[in-house]
Design an enzyme around this catalytic site. Structure first.
Site: not given
Length: 545
Positions: A92, A128, A280, A282, A285
């Protein structure tokens, strides 16, 4: 651009499966650029690449530029070595900081844009000037025009040919400025186009405005490059954004939310302190219980929740890709938006852009359509079918139309409907009858078109008594069709049975008030005095009547 290519592999609704190639680096879309700090991170960029399979990330060139004198090694080593990240690195320029902090960033394109090239950025962003929702029209137009001028100047100033620059698009609440920005930016050679100025609306859960901005841009922007959305990091919004035409996102939400103990789930974000169970499976978890996660030292807890949030984000992207492949993206969207009322409001906004979605129909996708919510009624495939049938021409030798209700199976597949049609075909004058099915979802279905997708490939039809707007649309399309055939048709016979045989071979009562078939007699008689309309409660009455 020999070094750059973007190929569309598949699509559904406005969602696209694509592959961006930048030299030997590959980015599959839709995808997420996790935002990382150029100096310190709870989850290292290398771990993002090796463990999470991140193909890309975003970092901030402005922060590096501001601290360049204290960190000369970054410039000599370049970003990939400094961050130890082999994938695509986007940077950025400082425009985001300028947007978030009301113009306090003092920087010029001539400073920061070559600096990004020297850093070794794969995907730099021009400097920008993002438009704020609070900007007056005149101020917003000035920002759009300055950004477009800088985009043109950037083309002349570039020194590297191995990058894919981001071309930011602005306009915020002003549709004509979004058009001006999108058309203007499309003239210039940018590898990725990006919608800016939406982070604050996203933070405020103004998802309907974000969708409106996205769809306005998509209408005017060239389609051969990815479209990015700056700062969109909430997984519950991913599927809707993709369905509306977004290809990539960037966000630090995975770590920012974790710092506030906020944990991503399929039904929205939850504070970890409110959870008794972790919904969850994952690696995070399955390694911790909810109580164990709460008791971790603060920094360890932040890292653990951030990793869970990343697992969840990438899992959602895979679900979106699978849905695009199988043609069920709208199914996924309708499931996901019910995580929050503001997301439902955003999905409703898509109904204002029928031409865009009609133009994106993939006729190779003939997966059965599910009536999940009232939004299903407006799906492009279904709307396209209803529109086609509204132009249906009844053969001139068929002066009687027999209308049967669609039951619990689609179109003519209901057990009772099959039996009714068999009995009708035994009538001596059958050839002079136009048989049709009336559906709460599809409207008027001529028997000869009853297996045409999606008439014969949908599930569920809803309760028409709950939605007057749907009723109005179906009746208007029916009247339109009859207007075309008014010189042919002189009689309409409507079957409204008292009961029917369900798909489970059980007798069930038929509820006429929930079905569009009970509404068509008054609508026809109001418009066509020359057509005789009769209602029958059994097939025997109809045949003998």
């Amino acid at each position: 651009m020999g070094y750059y290519s973007y190929d569309i592999k598949d699509y559904d609704a406005g969602g696209r499966i694509g592959q961006l190639k930048l030299g030997d680096k590959i980015l599959d879309t839709p995808n997420l650029f996790p935002v990382v700090n150029p100096f310190r991170n709870s989850i290292s960029p290398r771990r993002l690449y090796d463990h999470f399979g991140a193909q890309c990330l975003f970092t901030n060139a402005y922060i590096i530029y501001k601290n360049r004198e204290n960190n000369p090694g970054i410039i000599s080593k370049k970003l990939h070595e400094h961050l130890d990240f082999p994938g695509i690195i986007a940077t950025d320029s400082g425009g985001f900081q300028d947007y978030m902090y009301a113009g306090d960033i003092k920087l010029t394109p001539e400073e920061i844009e070559p600096f990004q090239e020297n850093l070794g950025s794969d995907c730099p962003v021009i400097l920008d000037i993002p438009v704020q929702t609070t900007d007056s029209y005149e101020e917003a137009k000035w920002k759009v025009d300055v950004t477009l001028k800088r985009a043109e100047e950037n083309i002349q100033r570039r020194t590297r040919t191995d990058t894919a620059w981001f071309g930011p698009i602005h306009g915020s609440i002003y549709p004509d400025l979004l058009k001006r920005s999108a058309l203007g930016m499309s003239k210039y050679d940018y590898g990725i186009y990006a919608i800016g100025g939406i982070v604050k609306t996203f933070i405020d859960y103004r998802f309907d405005l974000d969708v409106a901005i996205l769809l306005e841009v998509r209408k005017w922007l060239r389609a051969d490059r990815p479209l990015h959305m700056f700062g969109l990091g909430l997984p519950a919004f991913f599927s809707l954004a993709v369905a509306c035409g977004a290809d990539t996102f960037d966000s630090a939400a995975y770590i920012l939310y974790a710092k506030d103990d906020r944990y991503f789930t399929l039904t929205g974000t939850r504070n970890i302190n409110d959870l008794i169970e972790l919904p969850c499976h994952c690696p995070i978890c399955t390694s911790f219980s909810a109580n164990e996660l709460k008791k971790l030292p603060k920094q360890e807890r932040i890292t653990a929740i951030a990793e869970h949030n990343l697992y969840h984000s990438y899992s959602e992207l895979k679900a979106i890709k699978q849905a695009i492949h199988e043609g069920s993206l709208w199914d996924l969207v309708e499931h996901r938006v019910h995580a929050h009322p503001k997301l439902i409001k955003a999905l409703k906004k898509t109904q204002e852009y029928p031409d865009y979605f009609d133009g994106m129909i993939n006729l190779n996708k003939t997966r059965g359509q599910k009536y999940l919510t009232s939004f299903s009624f407006h799906r492009a495939h279904i709307r396209r079918y209803r529109n086609k049938v509204s132009h249906f021409k009844i053969p001139k030798d068929r002066n009687t139309v027999i209308v049967l209700p669609e039951l619990d199976l689609p179109s003519s597949n209901g057990i009772s409907v099959i039996e009714w049609i068999k009995e009708l075909k035994n009538m001596e004058s059958y050839e002079k009858k136009q048989i049709a099915i009336m559906s709460n979802l599809m409207g008027f279905i001529p028997l000869e078109l009853s297996e045409m997708f999606p008439a014969g490939q949908h599930e569920g039809s809803g309760d028409i008594s709950e939605n007057n707007s749907h009723k109005k649309i179906i009746l208007e399309e029916l009247i339109k069709m009859l207007s075309i055939n008014v010189k042919t048709v002189d009689s309409i016979q409507i079957l409204i049975p008292k009961e029917f045989i369900s798909e489970y071979n059980e007798v069930e009562p038929f509820d006429p008030f929930s079905h569009i078939i009970s509404c068509i007699e008054p609508a026809i008689q109001e418009r066509f005095s020359g057509i005789n309309v009769a209602i029958f409660n059994s097939i025997e009455e109809l045949i003998n009547g």
